[in-house]
Write a protein that holds these residues in place. Structure first.
Motif, PDB file in Angstrom:
ATOM      1  N   UNK A  23       3.162  59.505  26.918  1.00  0.00           N
ATOM      2  CA  UNK A  23       4.232  60.196  26.207  1.00  0.00           C
ATOM      3  C   UNK A  23       4.702  59.411  24.987  1.00  0.00           C
ATOM      4  N   UNK A  24       4.761  58.098  25.105  1.00  0.00           N
ATOM      5  CA  UNK A  24       5.161  57.265  23.966  1.00  0.00           C
ATOM      6  C   UNK A  24       4.178  57.473  22.813  1.00  0.00           C
ATOM      7  N   UNK A  25       2.890  57.440  23.113  1.00  0.00           N
ATOM      8  CA  UNK A  25       1.878  57.613  22.059  1.00  0.00           C
ATOM      9  C   UNK A  25       2.006  58.985  21.398  1.00  0.00           C
ATOM     10  N   UNK A  26       2.130  60.028  22.201  1.00  0.00           N
ATOM     11  CA  UNK A  26       2.261  61.371  21.641  1.00  0.00           C
ATOM     12  C   UNK A  26       3.563  61.530  20.847  1.00  0.00           C
ATOM     13  N   UNK A  27       4.641  60.942  21.332  1.00  0.00           N
ATOM     14  CA  UNK A  27       5.930  61.071  20.642  1.00  0.00           C
ATOM     15  C   UNK A  27       5.921  60.353  19.301  1.00  0.00           C
ATOM     16  N   UNK A  28       5.308  59.178  19.257  1.00  0.00           N
ATOM     17  CA  UNK A  28       5.228  58.448  17.990  1.00  0.00           C
ATOM     18  C   UNK A  28       4.357  59.217  17.001  1.00  0.00           C
ATOM     19  N   UNK A  54      15.628  65.099  11.507  1.00  0.00           N
ATOM     20  CA  UNK A  54      16.377  64.854  12.756  1.00  0.00           C
ATOM     21  C   UNK A  54      15.439  64.954  13.959  1.00  0.00           C
ATOM     22  N   UNK A  55      14.586  65.965  13.983  1.00  0.00           N
ATOM     23  CA  UNK A  55      13.632  66.126  15.085  1.00  0.00           C
ATOM     24  C   UNK A  55      12.669  64.948  15.143  1.00  0.00           C
ATOM     25  N   UNK A  56      12.195  64.498  13.986  1.00  0.00           N
ATOM     26  CA  UNK A  56      11.298  63.346  13.949  1.00  0.00           C
ATOM     27  C   UNK A  56      11.967  62.081  14.453  1.00  0.00           C
ATOM     28  N   UNK A  57      13.212  61.867  14.070  1.00  0.00           N
ATOM     29  CA  UNK A  57      13.950  60.677  14.509  1.00  0.00           C
ATOM     30  C   UNK A  57      14.211  60.749  16.019  1.00  0.00           C
ATOM     31  N   UNK A  58      14.563  61.928  16.523  1.00  0.00           N
ATOM     32  CA  UNK A  58      14.785  62.083  17.968  1.00  0.00           C
ATOM     33  C   UNK A  58      13.502  61.783  18.735  1.00  0.00           C
ATOM     34  N   UNK A  59      12.359  62.274  18.244  1.00  0.00           N
ATOM     35  CA  UNK A  59      11.077  61.961  18.888  1.00  0.00           C
ATOM     36  C   UNK A  59      10.839  60.459  18.922  1.00  0.00           C
ATOM     37  N   UNK A  60      11.132  59.793  17.819  1.00  0.00           N
ATOM     38  CA  UNK A  60      10.907  58.350  17.756  1.00  0.00           C
ATOM     39  C   UNK A  60      11.848  57.598  18.696  1.00  0.00           C
ATOM     40  N   UNK A 103       6.346  79.430  23.755  1.00  0.00           N
ATOM     41  CA  UNK A 103       5.052  79.616  24.393  1.00  0.00           C
ATOM     42  C   UNK A 103       4.426  78.321  24.851  1.00  0.00           C
ATOM     43  N   UNK A 104       3.121  78.244  24.735  1.00  0.00           N
ATOM     44  CA  UNK A 104       2.323  77.186  25.360  1.00  0.00           C
ATOM     45  C   UNK A 104       2.538  75.791  24.785  1.00  0.00           C
ATOM     46  N   UNK A 105       3.247  75.641  23.672  1.00  0.00           N
ATOM     47  CA  UNK A 105       3.421  74.306  23.097  1.00  0.00           C
ATOM     48  C   UNK A 105       4.266  73.388  23.977  1.00  0.00           C
ATOM     49  N   UNK A 106       5.015  73.946  24.914  1.00  0.00           N
ATOM     50  CA  UNK A 106       5.845  73.132  25.784  1.00  0.00           C
ATOM     51  C   UNK A 106       5.158  72.664  27.048  1.00  0.00           C
ATOM     52  N   UNK A 107       3.899  73.056  27.251  1.00  0.00           N
ATOM     53  CA  UNK A 107       3.225  72.728  28.513  1.00  0.00           C
ATOM     54  C   UNK A 107       2.898  71.247  28.628  1.00  0.00           C
ATOM     55  N   UNK A 108       2.305  70.668  27.600  1.00  0.00           N
ATOM     56  CA  UNK A 108       1.854  69.274  27.683  1.00  0.00           C
ATOM     57  C   UNK A 108       3.004  68.291  27.933  1.00  0.00           C
ATOM     58  N   UNK A 109       4.090  68.342  27.158  1.00  0.00           N
ATOM     59  CA  UNK A 109       5.204  67.433  27.463  1.00  0.00           C
ATOM     60  C   UNK A 109       5.788  67.676  28.851  1.00  0.00           C
ATOM     61  N   UNK A 110       5.837  68.937  29.254  1.00  0.00           N
ATOM     62  CA  UNK A 110       6.370  69.284  30.568  1.00  0.00           C
ATOM     63  C   UNK A 110       5.521  68.678  31.678  1.00  0.00           C
ATOM     64  N   UNK A 111       4.216  68.763  31.553  1.00  0.00           N
ATOM     65  CA  UNK A 111       3.313  68.233  32.587  1.00  0.00           C
ATOM     66  C   UNK A 111       3.416  66.713  32.671  1.00  0.00           C
ATOM     67  N   UNK A 112       3.372  66.031  31.522  1.00  0.00           N
ATOM     68  CA  UNK A 112       3.440  64.568  31.550  1.00  0.00           C
ATOM     69  C   UNK A 112       4.786  64.078  32.086  1.00  0.00           C
ATOM     70  N   UNK A 113       5.870  64.732  31.684  1.00  0.00           N
ATOM     71  CA  UNK A 113       7.187  64.331  32.175  1.00  0.00           C
ATOM     72  C   UNK A 113       7.317  64.598  33.671  1.00  0.00           C
ATOM     73  N   UNK A 114       6.786  65.729  34.124  1.00  0.00           N
ATOM     74  CA  UNK A 114       6.858  66.043  35.563  1.00  0.00           C
ATOM     75  C   UNK A 114       6.049  65.038  36.374  1.00  0.00           C
ATOM     76  N   UNK A 115       4.893  64.646  35.873  1.00  0.00           N
ATOM     77  CA  UNK A 115       4.077  63.654  36.588  1.00  0.00           C
ATOM     78  C   UNK A 115       4.759  62.283  36.603  1.00  0.00           C
ATOM     79  N   UNK A 116       5.398  61.924  35.498  1.00  0.00           N
ATOM     80  CA  UNK A 116       6.131  60.653  35.468  1.00  0.00           C
ATOM     81  C   UNK A 116       7.317  60.701  36.432  1.00  0.00           C
ATOM     82  N   UNK A 117       8.031  61.819  36.444  1.00  0.00           N
ATOM     83  CA  UNK A 117       9.151  61.956  37.378  1.00  0.00           C
ATOM     84  C   UNK A 117       8.684  61.906  38.823  1.00  0.00           C
ATOM     85  N   UNK A 118       7.542  62.503  39.084  1.00  0.00           N
ATOM     86  CA  UNK A 118       6.994  62.468  40.448  1.00  0.00           C
ATOM     87  C   UNK A 118       6.809  61.023  40.909  1.00  0.00           C
TER      88      UNK A 118
END
Length: 140
Positions: A23-28, A54-60, A103-118
């Motif tokens: 997630x860090x790599x993708x967010x950067x 603002x969105x870019x800074x929040x991601x960083x 739509x589908x653009x939210x799937x990848x962050x959702x999956x990685x965050x859910x796996x990390x939370x698990x």
């Protein structure tokens, strides 16, 4: 796990850290891309570039928070564990909202965050963090 804390961090913590680093790599990368797009849009005189910045800074900032937590988690301190859970929960909520609205653009962050939370919320990890701060960890 019969005696948490004696053998080092549990495997679930390591798995969570792997997903956090992804997630860090993708967010950067996303932050860089968004900021480049904002710069290109502002040079063309487009409106709304402030929102992109603002969105870019929040991601960083989220990437830095996850990186710090991923580095500090093996120390057994409670604050990186709690912070990581909160950041991952925010990412899950954002992923769900993005999935519903765009739509589908939210799937990848959702999956990685859910796996990390698990991994972060696994019973062995909870017991290990509790044992590291000197509390009475449940013996399983």
């Amino acid at each position: 796990m019969t005696n948490p804390g004696v053998y080092g961090p549990p495997r679930g913590l390591g798995q969570a850290r792997i997903f956090m680093w992804i997630q860090v790599a993708f967010s950067v990368l996303a932050a860089i891309l968004i900021l480049v797009l904002a710069a290109a849009a502002s040079s063309n005189g487009a409106e709304g570039t402030g929102l992109l910045v603002v969105i870019g800074v929040i991601n960083f900032v989220m990437a830095v928070a996850l990186a710090v937590c991923a580095v500090k988690l093996p120390s057994g301190q409670q604050w990186p564990w709690v912070t990581a859970i909160v950041v991952e929960a925010v990412i899950v909520i954002n992923g769900i909202v993005t999935l519903i609205s765009e739509g589908a653009t939210g799937i990848l962050p959702l999956v990685f965050a859910a796996l990390a939370l698990r991994g972060l919320l696994h019973k062995d990890v909870r017991a290990w963090v509790t044992a590291q701060r000197g509390g009475q960890a449940p013996v399983v």
